[in-house]
Write a protein that holds these residues in place. Structure first.
Motif, PDB file in Angstrom:
ATOM      1  N   TRP A   1      34.825  33.759  46.669  1.00 33.83           N
ATOM      2  CA  TRP A   1      33.582  33.914  47.405  1.00 33.83           C
ATOM      3  C   TRP A   1      32.437  34.232  46.450  1.00 33.83           C
ATOM      4  O   TRP A   1      31.353  33.657  46.527  1.00 33.83           O
ATOM      5  CB  TRP A   1      33.747  35.032  48.431  1.00 33.83           C
TER       6      TRP A   1
ATOM      7  N   ALA B   1      31.356  31.203  44.601  1.00 33.23           N
ATOM      8  CA  ALA B   1      30.622  30.256  45.448  1.00 33.23           C
ATOM      9  C   ALA B   1      29.180  30.716  45.643  1.00 33.23           C
ATOM     10  O   ALA B   1      28.246  29.915  45.511  1.00 33.23           O
ATOM     11  CB  ALA B   1      31.318  30.117  46.798  1.00 33.23           C
ATOM     12  N   VAL B   2      29.024  31.999  45.919  1.00 33.25           N
ATOM     13  CA  VAL B   2      27.668  32.525  46.127  1.00 33.25           C
ATOM     14  C   VAL B   2      26.861  32.412  44.834  1.00 33.25           C
ATOM     15  O   VAL B   2      25.716  31.962  44.825  1.00 33.25           O
ATOM     16  CB  VAL B   2      27.717  33.998  46.602  1.00 33.25           C
TER      17      VAL B   2
ATOM     18  N   ARG C   1      27.230  30.338  42.361  1.00 33.89           N
ATOM     19  CA  ARG C   1      26.889  28.942  42.089  1.00 33.89           C
ATOM     20  C   ARG C   1      25.684  28.508  42.932  1.00 33.89           C
ATOM     21  O   ARG C   1      24.737  27.913  42.431  1.00 33.89           O
ATOM     22  CB  ARG C   1      28.107  28.064  42.403  1.00 33.89           C
ATOM     23  N   ASP C   2      25.751  28.876  44.226  1.00 31.21           N
ATOM     24  CA  ASP C   2      24.655  28.496  45.126  1.00 31.21           C
ATOM     25  C   ASP C   2      23.331  29.088  44.667  1.00 31.21           C
ATOM     26  O   ASP C   2      22.296  28.416  44.679  1.00 31.21           O
ATOM     27  CB  ASP C   2      24.937  29.006  46.539  1.00 31.21           C
TER      28      ASP C   2
END
Lengths: 224, 380
Positions: free
Chosen positions: A21, A24-25, A27-28
């Motif tokens: 998680w 992912a955050v 990267r975003d």
């Protein structure tokens, strides 16, 4: 600072115990041009790293290994009140979210929020404005209602003005700040100020309560 | 017959022996004083002084010895009782056969209560009988008051013993209940951690699915549905309704979030209403939302807000029709929507409440106010 120069990217720290998680955050956020200045997997790491990382915003999971999100929020606020905390909770458990907001969090989102919602929330929080979901507004309304039902112990206890209650009620009914401004014939900024002030009063009330608790239990004296 | 070694029971016994230590000093002072006052009654004054000295000495020893649970052995208790009995029996030798008051007098209560505290009602009975028998056996003539005192001795030893047992039992039960509560709390904490992990993964699948598109997006959609479902379940479980015929309406309303586009806001605390009132409120909200789906769109966003006051609850359901100008209500009437709105209205007026429909650039909003307690249909 010239006109053409882009403003400095928002400095963000991501605290979450799930590596997938967190990645992912991260990267975003990087893709969106934000500056991820630090990550942490638990409360201890978060508190150890945030002074050096100097983030504008901490994106904080509530359920992390001790100290938990609520404690981290309170401690960050004590050490540096300029750092904004955006709570990202998987369960959205009401009591926890309310406790985090009382401890000083400026915003709250459930983890299933989309990438766009998360980015918008970070930008709003970084600008010093609260991110209120209708659900959170409903809870805060309920909290002030509960306080005003209780016998008034202290007249200096923060209470919501009629206007603030009205604005908060509209947030809880899902109106955007723009819609509220239109309906009440106020400026967008004024609406934001009202929402911000309800949050501040809630946090102030929390401090009053804690202080009263400390005095009642003799924690303020040295020999207790 | 040894007491159960539950820490709570031991704590109770410690407190009892602490109180008994004070009592021992009080009865000692009383006994010494009385013996000095009646010093003329003794046939053998030296023996009397020895007896009183023994009482003083033993009181000190007993207070020290009973302080530690380890030292409360059968030997100590037997010695305590034996000494009290012996002093009663010796009275006749020291004072002469025509004695009225025994040398130890009420001092013997220390031994009696020690037996009650340690061996419960059986101990109190045994000690009471032993002391009463010793007292009565040496009297030349039995007065009514002598019998009465002896009877009280037996009775009070037994009753105090019974009370001590009850106290210990209650303390032990409370300890068990506290442990059970602590275990339940721990279980809830663990369940939260587990749920949180599952929710995290579901949210992540949903997010990645959306980014990847195609079949992954469908998977992500499924994960998203499950995530919302589980989150609602956890919240509903948090506000388990009390079993007195009332229903926590916030948990019931939260279920409406299952409908697409619907957001439900409630206070963070449970709002208990009579079952019928709660059911009608939820049904009303559902009817409003159905109306939104039919007339605005299947996925149209809608918001439900519940506010609870001591005397009333306020429920609002708002949709965001695309900026419908004035005249919407008339248009709605023409569409035949007013029929639906009348049925919604009557549900609420049946509960003794009021219903108001407003419309404007902000969309359409129903506002219901229903009194608490006094609701007409709240006798369910």
């Amino acid at each position: 600072m010239s006109e053409t120069e882009a403003p400095a990217p928002i400095r963000v720290m991501v605290v979450d115990d799930h590596p997938l998680w967190r990645d992912a955050v991260e990267r975003d956020l990087i893709q969106a041009g934000l500056d991820v200045v630090g990550v942490a997997a638990n409360g201890r790491e978060a508190l150890a790293r945030f002074p050096a990382a100097r983030p504008d915003v901490i994106v904080l999971d509530l359920q992390i290994p001790a100290p938990d999100g609520i404690e981290v929020t309170a401690e960050v606020g004590r050490q540096n009140p300029d750092v904004r905390v955006l709570i990202l909770s998987a369960s959205g458990e009401q009591a926890d979210v309310l406790a985090a907001v009382k401890a000083g969090a400026t915003g709250y989102l459930v983890k299933s929020a989309s990438r766009e919602e998360l980015l918008a929330a970070i930008r709003t929080v970084a600008a010093g404005d609260p991110v209120f979901t209708p659900g959170l507004a409903g809870m805060v309304l309920g909290e002030f209602q509960r306080l005003s039902d209780a016998p008034a112990v202290d007249p200096s206890e923060p209470r919501l003005t009629e206007r603030e209650t009205e604005v908060l009620k509209m947030v809880a009914k899902g109106l955007s700040y723009r819609q509220i401004a239109e309906r009440l014939v106020l400026s967008h900024r004024t609406v934001q100020n009202h929402v911000q002030s309800t949050l501040r009063k809630l946090q102030m009330h929390n401090r009053v309560e804690l202080t009263r608790y400390a005095i009642e239990h003799g924690l303020d004296t040295e020999d207790s | 017959m040894s007491p159960s070694p539950s820490p709570a029971a031991i704590a109770v016994e410690n407190r009892l022996f602490g109180a008994l230590a004070v009592l021992r000093v009080v009865v000692l002072v009383n006994a010494v004083g009385l013996n000095i006052y009646r010093r003329g009654n003794f046939d053998h004054p030296v023996a009397a002084v020895v007896c009183v000295a023994v009482m003083v000495l033993w009181t000190g020893v007993a207070i020290w010895a009973y302080r530690s649970p380890r030292r409360r052995t059968a030997l100590l208790l037997v010695a305590d009782l034996a000494l009290a009995v012996a002093l009663i029996l010796l009275t006749v030798e020291v004072k002469g056969a025509d004695f009225r008051a025994t040398i130890p007098g009420s001092w013997i209560i220390g031994a009696l209560l020690a037996w009650s505290a340690h061996y419960r009602w059986r101990g109190g009975l045994i000690a009471g009988v032993a002391l009463a028998a010793a007292d009565l056996s040496r009297r030349q003539e039995l007065h009514q008051s002598d019998y009465g005192n002896a009877f009280l001795l037996v009775l009070s030893g037994t009753i105090v013993g019974f009370l001590c047992a009850s106290l210990q039992q209650m303390a032990a039960e409370r300890e068990v209940a506290e442990r059970a509560a602590a275990m339940a709390t721990e279980r809830v904490r663990l369940a939260r951690a587990v749920h949180d992990g599952v929710l995290q993964v579901l949210a992540l699948v949903q997010r990645r699915g959306r980014e990847l598109g195609g079949e992954a997006a469908e998977l992500g959609e499924l994960a998203g549905e499950q995530e919302r479902e589980l989150r609602r379940l956890i919240q509903a479980q948090d506000s388990v309704a009390p079993s007195n015929g009332t229903v926590n309406v916030t948990a019931e309303l939260a279920r409406l979030e299952r409908l697409p586009g619907v957001t439900v806001s409630t206070p963070g605390f449970p709002v208990d209403l009579p079952a019928l009132t709660a059911r009608e409120l939820v049904a009303t909200a559902r009817a409003c939302l159905d109306n939104v789906k039919r007339h605005v769109g299947a996925d149209a966003p809608a918001w439900v807000l519940l506010q609870a006051y001591p005397d009333r609850v306020e429920l609002s359901v708002r949709d965001e029709g695309p900026g419908v100008p004035a005249g919407r209500l008339e248009a709605a009437a023409a569409e035949g929507r007013l029929g639906v709105s009348e049925s919604i209205r009557s549900r609420i007026t049946d509960l003794g409440g009021t219903a108001e429909l407003s419309t404007g650039s902000f969309g359409t909003e129903w506002e219901f106010v229903v009194p608490r307690e006094r609701g007409l249909g709240s006798s369910a």
